[in-house]
Write a protein that holds these residues in place. Sequence first.
Motif, PDB file in Angstrom:
ATOM      1  N   ILE A  15       5.564 -34.779 -57.257  1.00 37.84           N
ATOM      2  CA  ILE A  15       4.215 -35.649 -56.502  1.00 37.84           C
ATOM      3  C   ILE A  15       3.592 -34.635 -55.575  1.00 37.84           C
ATOM      4  N   ALA A  16       2.241 -34.699 -55.569  1.00 36.74           N
ATOM      5  CA  ALA A  16       1.499 -34.032 -54.597  1.00 36.74           C
ATOM      6  C   ALA A  16       1.171 -35.384 -53.580  1.00 36.74           C
ATOM      7  N   LEU A  17       1.872 -35.333 -52.645  1.00 31.86           N
ATOM      8  CA  LEU A  17       1.448 -36.383 -51.433  1.00 31.86           C
ATOM      9  C   LEU A  17       0.549 -36.049 -50.540  1.00 31.86           C
ATOM     10  N   PRO A 125      -1.276 -23.466 -48.523  1.00 34.10           N
ATOM     11  CA  PRO A 125       0.256 -24.028 -47.992  1.00 34.10           C
ATOM     12  C   PRO A 125       0.980 -22.976 -47.213  1.00 34.10           C
ATOM     13  N   GLY A 126       0.701 -21.607 -47.308  1.00 33.68           N
ATOM     14  CA  GLY A 126       1.365 -20.700 -46.616  1.00 33.68           C
ATOM     15  C   GLY A 126       2.560 -20.314 -47.250  1.00 33.68           C
ATOM     16  N   HIS A 127       3.058 -20.655 -48.236  1.00 32.62           N
ATOM     17  CA  HIS A 127       4.241 -20.783 -48.888  1.00 32.62           C
ATOM     18  C   HIS A 127       4.327 -20.352 -50.219  1.00 32.62           C
ATOM     19  N   ARG A 128       5.195 -19.599 -50.988  1.00 35.92           N
ATOM     20  CA  ARG A 128       5.291 -19.260 -52.258  1.00 35.92           C
ATOM     21  C   ARG A 128       5.913 -20.469 -52.885  1.00 35.92           C
ATOM     22  N   LEU A 129       5.333 -21.218 -53.791  1.00 39.89           N
ATOM     23  CA  LEU A 129       5.927 -22.472 -54.221  1.00 39.89           C
ATOM     24  C   LEU A 129       6.794 -22.335 -55.505  1.00 39.89           C
ATOM     25  N   ALA A 130       8.030 -23.000 -55.495  1.00 44.92           N
ATOM     26  CA  ALA A 130       8.686 -22.929 -56.693  1.00 44.92           C
ATOM     27  C   ALA A 130       8.183 -23.520 -57.845  1.00 44.92           C
ATOM     28  N   PHE A 131       8.791 -23.011 -58.964  1.00 44.57           N
ATOM     29  CA  PHE A 131       8.506 -23.740 -60.326  1.00 44.57           C
ATOM     30  C   PHE A 131       7.072 -23.083 -60.484  1.00 44.57           C
ATOM     31  N   ASP A 132       6.498 -24.105 -61.012  1.00 47.33           N
ATOM     32  CA  ASP A 132       4.827 -23.860 -61.353  1.00 47.33           C
ATOM     33  C   ASP A 132       4.072 -24.809 -60.390  1.00 47.33           C
ATOM     34  N   HIS A 133       4.555 -25.057 -59.194  1.00 44.97           N
ATOM     35  CA  HIS A 133       3.859 -26.222 -58.248  1.00 44.97           C
ATOM     36  C   HIS A 133       2.706 -25.540 -57.580  1.00 44.97           C
ATOM     37  N   GLU A 134       2.331 -24.277 -57.580  1.00 44.04           N
ATOM     38  CA  GLU A 134       1.020 -23.725 -56.972  1.00 44.04           C
ATOM     39  C   GLU A 134      -0.109 -24.327 -58.148  1.00 44.04           C
ATOM     40  N   GLU A 135       0.339 -24.233 -59.459  1.00 45.48           N
ATOM     41  CA  GLU A 135      -0.568 -24.495 -60.526  1.00 45.48           C
ATOM     42  C   GLU A 135      -0.793 -26.061 -60.428  1.00 45.48           C
ATOM     43  N   GLN A 136       0.504 -26.887 -60.230  1.00 49.91           N
ATOM     44  CA  GLN A 136       0.386 -28.325 -60.126  1.00 49.91           C
ATOM     45  C   GLN A 136      -0.648 -28.567 -58.866  1.00 49.91           C
ATOM     46  N   LEU A 137      -0.248 -28.085 -57.730  1.00 42.76           N
ATOM     47  CA  LEU A 137      -1.167 -28.432 -56.589  1.00 42.76           C
ATOM     48  C   LEU A 137      -2.550 -28.235 -56.722  1.00 42.76           C
TER      49      LEU A 137
END
Length: 219
Positions: A15-17, A125-137
């Motif tokens: 979920i992108a909240l 975001p300022g963070h390297r996100l886990a999984f493919d969450h950058e693509e999801q965001l």
Amino acid sequence: MIVVRELFPLVSVDIALFCVDDEGLKVLLVKRAEDPFARRWALPGGILKPHLDDSLMAAARRVLAHKVDVELPHVAEVATFSGPTRDPRGWSIAALFYALLPKDKINAVERNKVEAVEWASASAPGHRLAFDHEEQLHAAMQTLRSRVEDDVLPLHLLPRKFTLTQLQKVCEAILGRELDKSVFRRRLKGSPDLIELDEYERGPQRPAQLFMAREGFKF
């Protein structure tokens, strides 16, 4: 230790909240407490539990209920992400949803003892996100922006009563650019989703009229 699944795909929801504060469009991130990607930041998510969830939407709302202690007015599915490499545990399917939290409810986010949470800039975001969450965001933001570009008003991100200036600022935060005030106000005229109130909010120059979203409004 990561257990690799071989028989069935792992099914989960992410979920992108989103919320909007004085700094712009924000997204909720959680720091993962367990492998895979322990101590990495990610979108909130969870595994589908068939004995609890009768749909992916139900799973998304269950996950959100553990993060936010108010009922969210809008949750919608964005896309499905899948493949053999997106999760170290094996072939996986993740349904991405986005949800909108009103500005005056930002402090309703609960902080679990085993994880840290952060409202981060949605565009950086300022963070390297886990999984493919950058693509999801990115996908969730594109969906949100497309809705606003199509003149659908993001009223779920506003308090119960709001001014047109507040509404414009929320739209600008989502689109990432300033909007011409007069053009924006003309687009709002006759909108069936806005209810004019006989109430005003004091401003630096003159009182500003307050509005509400139509009951049953959907973004």
